[in-house]
Design a protein around this motif. Structure first.
Motif, PDB file in Angstrom:
ATOM      1  N   GLN A  52     -58.155  21.549  40.009  1.00 18.75           N
ATOM      2  CA  GLN A  52     -58.770  22.870  39.842  1.00 18.75           C
ATOM      3  C   GLN A  52     -59.607  22.941  38.575  1.00 18.75           C
ATOM      4  N   ASP A  53     -59.273  22.116  37.604  1.00 25.42           N
ATOM      5  CA  ASP A  53     -59.907  22.182  36.295  1.00 25.42           C
ATOM      6  C   ASP A  53     -61.075  21.228  36.107  1.00 25.42           C
ATOM      7  N   GLY A  54     -61.311  20.342  37.063  1.00 21.36           N
ATOM      8  CA  GLY A  54     -62.386  19.393  36.847  1.00 21.36           C
ATOM      9  C   GLY A  54     -62.714  18.591  38.084  1.00 21.36           C
ATOM     10  N   ASP A  55     -63.760  17.830  37.969  1.00 24.24           N
ATOM     11  CA  ASP A  55     -64.154  16.944  39.051  1.00 24.24           C
ATOM     12  C   ASP A  55     -64.705  15.663  38.453  1.00 24.24           C
ATOM     13  N   ALA A  56     -65.039  14.735  39.308  1.00 25.79           N
ATOM     14  CA  ALA A  56     -65.571  13.444  38.885  1.00 25.79           C
ATOM     15  C   ALA A  56     -66.769  13.120  39.750  1.00 25.79           C
ATOM     16  N   ALA A  57     -67.513  12.122  39.346  1.00 26.87           N
ATOM     17  CA  ALA A  57     -68.674  11.709  40.125  1.00 26.87           C
ATOM     18  C   ALA A  57     -68.777  10.188  40.103  1.00 26.87           C
ATOM     19  N   ASP A  58     -69.269   9.656  41.198  1.00 28.80           N
ATOM     20  CA  ASP A  58     -69.555   8.224  41.290  1.00 28.80           C
ATOM     21  C   ASP A  58     -71.002   8.039  40.847  1.00 28.80           C
ATOM     22  N   ILE A  59     -71.192   7.402  39.688  1.00 29.33           N
ATOM     23  CA  ILE A  59     -72.524   7.249  39.099  1.00 29.33           C
ATOM     24  C   ILE A  59     -72.840   5.771  38.956  1.00 29.33           C
ATOM     25  N   GLN A  60     -74.043   5.394  39.350  1.00 30.43           N
ATOM     26  CA  GLN A  60     -74.515   4.031  39.157  1.00 30.43           C
ATOM     27  C   GLN A  60     -75.637   4.057  38.124  1.00 30.43           C
ATOM     28  N   LEU A  61     -75.543   3.151  37.141  1.00 33.95           N
ATOM     29  CA  LEU A  61     -76.548   3.033  36.093  1.00 33.95           C
ATOM     30  C   LEU A  61     -77.223   1.676  36.230  1.00 33.95           C
ATOM     31  N   PHE A  62     -78.553   1.674  36.257  1.00 34.31           N
ATOM     32  CA  PHE A  62     -79.335   0.455  36.373  1.00 34.31           C
ATOM     33  C   PHE A  62     -80.176   0.285  35.110  1.00 34.31           C
ATOM     34  N   CYS A  63     -80.128  -0.893  34.517  1.00 32.83           N
ATOM     35  CA  CYS A  63     -80.930  -1.195  33.336  1.00 32.83           C
ATOM     36  C   CYS A  63     -82.020  -2.175  33.744  1.00 32.83           C
ATOM     37  N   TRP A  64     -83.258  -1.813  33.491  1.00 28.35           N
ATOM     38  CA  TRP A  64     -84.412  -2.599  33.912  1.00 28.35           C
ATOM     39  C   TRP A  64     -85.072  -3.240  32.710  1.00 28.35           C
ATOM     40  N   PHE A  65     -85.290  -4.556  32.804  1.00 29.22           N
ATOM     41  CA  PHE A  65     -85.923  -5.330  31.745  1.00 29.22           C
ATOM     42  C   PHE A  65     -87.041  -6.164  32.341  1.00 29.22           C
ATOM     43  N   ALA A  66     -87.946  -6.621  31.505  1.00 28.97           N
ATOM     44  CA  ALA A  66     -88.979  -7.560  31.935  1.00 28.97           C
ATOM     45  C   ALA A  66     -88.300  -8.862  32.369  1.00 28.97           C
ATOM     46  N   ALA A  67     -88.967  -9.612  33.220  1.00 26.91           N
ATOM     47  CA  ALA A  67     -88.391 -10.833  33.795  1.00 26.91           C
ATOM     48  C   ALA A  67     -87.946 -11.844  32.747  1.00 26.91           C
ATOM     49  N   ASN A  68     -88.622 -11.919  31.635  1.00 29.64           N
ATOM     50  CA  ASN A  68     -88.285 -12.906  30.608  1.00 29.64           C
ATOM     51  C   ASN A  68     -87.336 -12.355  29.539  1.00 29.64           C
TER      52      ASN A  68
END
Length: 79
Positions: A52-68
């Motif tokens: 009753q006091d809270g909820d949660a979430a399924d979160i995906q985080l993606f980190c993008w970098f240059a190929a090298n």
């Protein structure tokens, strides 16, 4: 989902290790056109009620970098 999005942005931008690499380049789902890596995107898949006091979430985080920039990517993930 807006609350989770705002909380995630606030949390990540308060983490020095994260902002040293990404700055504030954090976007929901996709980055803006023309944004150069590194940047991060996230997706909130599902909100899950936990009590009753809270909820949660399924979160995906993606980190993008240059190929090298593999080493910089793994260094950030390790932190």
């Amino acid at each position: 989902m807006v609350q989770q999005s705002e909380a995630l942005f606030s949390f990540l931008t308060s983490e020095a290790d994260f902002t040293a690499v990404m700055g504030t380049k954090i976007y929901p789902i996709v980055a803006l056109e023309g944004v150069q890596p590194p940047f991060a995107t996230y997706r909130i898949q599902e909100e899950l009620p936990t009590s009753q006091d809270g909820d949660a979430a399924d979160i995906q985080l993606f980190c993008w970098f240059a190929a090298n920039k593999y080493k910089e990517c793994t260094t950030l993930v390790d932190k």
